[in-house]
Design an enzyme around this catalytic site. Structure first.
Site, mmCIF file in Angstrom:
data_model
loop_
_atom_site.group_PDB
_atom_site.id
_atom_site.type_symbol
_atom_site.label_atom_id
_atom_site.label_comp_id
_atom_site.label_asym_id
_atom_site.label_seq_id
_atom_site.Cartn_x
_atom_site.Cartn_y
_atom_site.Cartn_z
ATOM 1 N N ASP A 229 -3.018 49.349 36.908
ATOM 2 C CA ASP A 229 -3.256 48.344 37.962
ATOM 3 C C ASP A 229 -2.999 46.966 37.368
ATOM 4 O OD1 ASP A 229 -4.540 46.797 40.210
ATOM 5 O OD2 ASP A 229 -5.163 48.797 40.836
ATOM 6 N N HIS A 267 0.555 51.759 51.776
ATOM 7 C CA HIS A 267 0.322 51.211 53.126
ATOM 8 C C HIS A 267 0.174 49.683 53.088
ATOM 9 C CE1 HIS A 267 -4.360 51.826 52.733
ATOM 10 N NE2 HIS A 267 -3.941 50.775 52.076
HETATM 11 C C1 LIG Z 1 -6.108 49.412 48.427
HETATM 12 S S1 LIG Z 1 -6.280 49.336 46.716
HETATM 13 C C2 LIG Z 1 -6.281 51.052 46.279
HETATM 14 C C3 LIG Z 1 -7.049 51.325 45.039
HETATM 15 C C4 LIG Z 1 -7.162 52.811 44.662
HETATM 16 N N1 LIG Z 1 -5.859 53.432 44.555
HETATM 17 C C5 LIG Z 1 -8.032 53.545 45.624
HETATM 18 O O1 LIG Z 1 -7.523 54.212 46.535
HETATM 19 O O2 LIG Z 1 -9.253 53.438 45.493
HETATM 20 C C6 LIG Z 1 -4.669 48.800 46.175
HETATM 21 C C7 LIG Z 1 -4.564 48.592 44.679
HETATM 22 O O3 LIG Z 1 -3.230 48.196 44.347
HETATM 23 C C8 LIG Z 1 -3.313 47.277 43.278
HETATM 24 N N2 LIG Z 1 -2.069 46.473 43.167
HETATM 25 C C9 LIG Z 1 -1.659 45.486 44.004
HETATM 26 N N3 LIG Z 1 -0.494 44.990 43.572
HETATM 27 C C10 LIG Z 1 -0.153 45.674 42.450
HETATM 28 C C11 LIG Z 1 0.945 45.601 41.554
HETATM 29 N N4 LIG Z 1 1.941 44.729 41.750
HETATM 30 N N5 LIG Z 1 0.982 46.456 40.488
HETATM 31 C C12 LIG Z 1 -0.018 47.344 40.284
HETATM 32 N N6 LIG Z 1 -1.086 47.461 41.119
HETATM 33 C C13 LIG Z 1 -1.156 46.630 42.188
HETATM 34 C C14 LIG Z 1 -4.515 46.442 43.666
HETATM 35 O O4 LIG Z 1 -4.993 45.689 42.561
HETATM 36 C C15 LIG Z 1 -5.476 47.497 44.170
HETATM 37 O O5 LIG Z 1 -6.302 47.992 43.140
#
Ligand SMILES: C[S@@+](CC[C@H](N)C(=O)[O-])C[C@H]1O[C@@H](n2cnc3c(N)ncnc32)[C@H](O)[C@@H]1O
Length: 363
Positions: A229, A267
């Site tokens: 992440d 999403h």
């Molecule tokens: C809606 S959350 C989902 C978290 C986890 N997968 C869950 O279902 O509990 C989306 C995740 O994507 C991560 N994220 C956003 N942009 C990102 C990037 N460019 N590279 C890696 N992770 C990213 C956010 O920090 C966040 O933790």
């Protein structure tokens, strides 16, 4: 409007009722929020038997002069399926005493503090005023041309930017996602463990603070699991023998692995961004012959079917994405196009997670 006959009269009144029902659709969610804040599910659970209204009122941390209103709160929540009314044990049912009490339903059990799979944190984060306020600005956002989404129109910044500045919001988002991770991991481990069987390595992209990762890594000690992440999200998080936390940006680099996993990540992104991310995944994972795959845990929109509650919930989530991020919920056709555009050879959908599915995509 001239009312010609009984039929048009009834259509008029049904339409009025339909509109008014929608005006107050939020009553169920806000009433449930109130019940959670007052710990009503926990209080009824601790009671150990159907709990009469007077027993509930006595146990509630409320101004006792307001006791009369508890019945109305409970009535709407019984109607909404969160509590049921049951007969009290006969000894209590003598004349002059209450004969009925409230019990929990499977839905309110999922809101208990002691329930390992409780999803209260997820429910509460959706109803946080910071998340709710953008709904007031949906039409304003549709008219203007300078904000990414209604959240930005309302708060002047994107949700992830605000979360970085607001530790309380950041914590409640993480707790909400963690509660979902526990539940989803538990269902997967009980009903479709095969998804991970035989895999040597997985990178969970956008895995957040890693609750889902911890459950899967523990269940598969021979699987090398990376929870990937943004650096600020995974900073300071401790892994285990087969779980590590790696900081990075999925648009720049994805660690080499046999398989990648996205749970509730794609999403958040539009189609072009998803294709870009998936193409990067294809470069990072093994070939199909060597067990390479992308595992996606997301919604697959049901076909149009009026009255279908699953579809309605999925459409709610689609609108939530619209207010908050820049992605959307996708139908099978939408997913298939993304996989095709990112040059994957095929996919399989396992509809094993209620409103969500597990999708395996093959290079
Ligand atoms: C809606 S959350 C989902 C978290 C986890 N997968 C869950 O279902 O509990 C989306 C995740 O994507 C991560 N994220 C956003 N942009 C990102 C990037 N460019 N590279 C890696 N992770 C990213 C956010 O920090 C966040 O933790």
């Amino acid at each position: 409007m001239a009312l010609q006959n009984d039929e048009s009269f009834s259509v008029l009144l049904d339409s009025q009722a339909h509109i008014l029902n929608h005006a107050y659709s939020f009553v169920r969610s806000m009433s449930l929020k109130c019940a959670i804040e007052l710990e009503i599910p926990d209080i009824i659970n601790r009671h150990g038997a159907p709990m009469s209204l007077s027993e509930l009122v006595d146990a509630l941390p409320i101004n006792k002069e307001r006791s009369q209103y508890v019945y109305r709160l409970m009535r709407i929540l019984v109607h909404a399926g969160f509590f049921v009314i049951q007969s009290l044990p006969t000894t209590k049912g003598v004349d002059g005493e209450e004969r009925e009490g409230y019990s929990l339903t499977p839905s309110s059990r999922l809101l208990l503090k002691d329930e390992a799979l409780n999803i209260t944190p997820l429910f509460l984060v959706f109803l946080d005023p910071i998340m709710m306020d953008p709904w007031q600005n949906m039409s304003k956002w549709l008219r203007n041309d300078n904000d990414v989404n209604p959240f930005q129109t309302t708060h002047g910044k994107m949700a992830y930017e605000l979360a970085v500045e607001d530790p309380k919001l950041y914590q409640s988002i993480n707790e909400g996602m963690a509660s979902d991770g526990r539940l989803v991991a538990s269902v997967i481990l009980q009903h479709c463990k095969g998804i991970f069987e035989g895999l040597a390595s997985v990178v969970d992209i956008g895995g957040g603070t890693g609750t889902f990762a911890k459950y899967i890594a523990e269940a598969f000690p021979n699987l090398s699991y990376i929870n990937f992440d943004l650096p600020q999200v995974v900073k300071g998080l401790e892994g285990s023998k087969n779980l590590s936390f790696v900081g990075g940006d999925m648009f720049e680099t994805i660690p080499k692995t046999q398989a990648v996993l996205f749970k509730w990540v794609l999403h958040n992104w539009n189609d072009e961004e998803c294709v870009e991310i998936l193409k990067r995944c294809k470069e990072a994972i093994s070939t199909k012959e060597n067990g390479g795959k992308v595992i996606i845990i997301e919604m697959v929109l049901k076909d149009e079917e009026s009255g279908n509650k699953t579809l309605e919930t999925q459409l709610f989530f689609d609108m939530f994405e619209l207010t908050l991020a820049k992605g959307r919920q996708r139908s099978e056709k939408d997913w298939a196009k993304l996989f095709h555009d990112a040059c994957f050879s095929g996919y399989k959908i396992y509809p094993v997670l209620g409103i969500r599915s597990v999708i395996e995509v093959y290079p």
